[in-house]
Write an enzyme that holds these catalytic residues in place. Structure first.
Site, PDB file in Angstrom:
ATOM      1  N   TYR A  70      32.742  16.334  82.501  1.00 47.38           N
ATOM      2  CA  TYR A  70      32.072  17.445  81.819  1.00 47.38           C
ATOM      3  C   TYR A  70      30.879  16.956  81.007  1.00 47.38           C
ATOM      4  O   TYR A  70      30.938  15.888  80.372  1.00 47.38           O
ATOM      5  CB  TYR A  70      33.032  18.094  80.814  1.00 47.38           C
ATOM      6  CG  TYR A  70      34.127  18.932  81.419  1.00 47.38           C
ATOM      7  CD1 TYR A  70      33.840  19.962  82.303  1.00 47.38           C
ATOM      8  CD2 TYR A  70      35.449  18.710  81.066  1.00 47.38           C
ATOM      9  CE1 TYR A  70      34.870  20.749  82.827  1.00 47.38           C
ATOM     10  CE2 TYR A  70      36.472  19.484  81.577  1.00 47.38           C
ATOM     11  CZ  TYR A  70      36.172  20.503  82.461  1.00 47.38           C
ATOM     12  OH  TYR A  70      37.179  21.271  82.968  1.00 47.38           O
TER      13      TYR A  70
ATOM     14  N   LYS B 194      59.852  11.311  60.013  1.00 47.96           N
ATOM     15  CA  LYS B 194      59.174  12.600  60.224  1.00 47.96           C
ATOM     16  C   LYS B 194      58.302  12.528  61.482  1.00 47.96           C
ATOM     17  O   LYS B 194      58.074  11.441  62.020  1.00 47.96           O
ATOM     18  CB  LYS B 194      58.341  12.947  58.999  1.00 47.96           C
ATOM     19  CG  LYS B 194      57.184  11.992  58.748  1.00 47.96           C
ATOM     20  CD  LYS B 194      56.567  12.182  57.375  1.00 47.96           C
ATOM     21  CE  LYS B 194      55.453  11.172  57.155  1.00 47.96           C
ATOM     22  NZ  LYS B 194      54.994  11.143  55.763  1.00 47.96           N
TER      23      LYS B 194
END
Ligand SMILES: *Cc1c(COP(=O)(O)O)cnc(C)c1O
Length: 391
Positions: free
Chosen positions: A281, A49
């Site tokens: 930032y 998966k």
């Protein structure tokens, strides 16, 4: 201070791919071989998966097609992709399947999980009847995750209706464990007991049909021989990543698991800056000395967790370059001060080896305070992948 800034030099050496994931399929196959030997005589299903835990769904499925008894996916669409890739190995969808997908999955010889005793089951049965051949199902019982599956008290009644229905072929009965990797053995063995108690009224009928009982994922398959039952469903350890550090520590003779994934990019720019310069930032990092700040062209949109801001590291020129400042959406900044060869275009390793140094999925999981599963499962499908298979 440093050479003049020229954008041409920054990008000159950049290849077209911003980052690349390299997968060693032979390592995955060796891991499967070792795990199979460990759990024998139980049968072996590989869980692929989430794009084979980031390793590439169809290539991994093809590589394992003849090495495993079954492949498990979460969604029907993943099963169809595997079939389209030419893989004929038995396939099981673990997650919920919308009724509208059942006919196509049945035609592709994909088994679905069933845990309903109402209208959904009736709809599935109608699809199966109109197809003219029995639909393969694995009945799921919820013994303690509180997620998907029949409650134990209703399980025998519901599964009896599956057994009575000629349009259904019950290939398996299964449950999923909540805390095997946390070594919660009392809870885990309680789940096994609830599973066996729920099924006991049907045990002879299931046995006579050869129905496979399964419960264990990686951790339980390695730690609890009693939980291997007829089949194990192994995901993370196939890829050479441990389900938890505790799992490995608890084993007297842990199998060798080889990591199969390397993740690389390159510097797209290097800035020479004086001491006291704010980086990134939020001004969360200031250089303490004249520094070289390297720019990676990938950020949290490309799978670098923002949680590694000011914590993680990458390898440049065989040395650890710490991540400085906040991880941006499409960029990440690293301190390459004093690293020889740290220029635009220089290779950067996020996971894998560079010279004597290496970084693992678990290093990233530690910095991001998460688990290895999340690091690899979130590597974007769109990242180019290259595959090696020496066998
Ligand atoms: C993901 C999953 C597995 C595999 O778990 P690992 O810990 O990766 O081995 C097995 N069974 C079910 C139902 C799953 O969802």
């Amino acid at each position: 201070m440093g050479p003049p800034v020229t954008q041409a030099r920054d990008v000159a050496a950049s290849r077209s791919a911003i980052a690349e994931v390299e997968i060693d399929l032979a390592a995955i196959r060796r891991n499967v071989g070792r795990l199979r030997a460990l759990v024998a005589p139980a049968r072996f299903a590989s869980v692929v998966k989430a794009n084979a835990y980031g390793h590439g769904l169809t290539r991994v499925a093809r590589a394992l097609a003849r090495d495993v008894d079954m492949l498990c996916v979460y969604r029907g669409q993943e099963a169809l992709e595997i079939r389209d890739a030419g893989v004929t190995t038995p396939l099981l969808v673990l997650g919920p399947v919308p009724v509208r997908e059942v006919a196509q999955l049945h035609a592709a010889r994909v088994a679905i999980s069933l845990w309903d005793d109402g209208t959904y089951r009736d709809d599935v049965v109608r699809v199966a009847r109109s197809s003219g051949t029995p639909l393969a199902i694995h009945a799921k019982i919820d013994t303690g995750v509180t997620r998907l599956g029949l409650p134990p008290a209703r399980a025998a009644g519901a599964i009896a209706t599956y057994l009575d229905e000629a349009a259904l072929r019950i290939d398996g009965v299964f449950t999923h464990l909540a805390a095997a990797e946390e070594l919660e053995s009392a809870f885990t063995l309680g789940q096994l007991e609830r599973f066996e108690t729920a099924l006991s009224p049907l045990a002879p009928a299931l046995r006579s049909r050869g129905t496979l009982r399964h419960a264990a994922a990686s951790a339980a398959a390695m730690l609890f021989p009693r939980l291997r039952l007829d089949l194990v469903r192994v995901g993370i350890s196939t890829y050479g990543i441990w389900p938890s550090p505790e799992t490995r520590a608890a084993l007297a003779q842990p199998p060798e698991l080889e990591p199969a994934l390397a993740w690389r990019t390159e510097l797209v720019a290097v800035r020479e800056v004086p001491a006291g310069t704010s980086v990134g930032y939020g001004c969360t990092h200031h250089t303490e000395r004249p520094s070289s700040i390297g720019v990676l062209p990938i950020g949290y949109a490309e799978g670098i967790p923002r949680a590694v801001s000011n914590r993680g590291a990458v390898l440049v020129g065989g040395r650890r370059a710490p991540i400085v400042g906040r991880v941006c959406m499409n960029m990440t900044l690293v301190d390459v001060t004093g690293v020889r060869g740290a220029h635009a275009g220089a290779p950067v390793t996020l996971i894998g080896a560079d010279g004597a140094e290496s970084l693992t999925t678990d290093d990233w999981a530690g910095w991001a305070q998460t688990i290895g599963y999340e690091i690899v499962a979130r590597l974007p499908e769109a990242l180019p992948r290259t595959f090696r298979d020496e066998s």
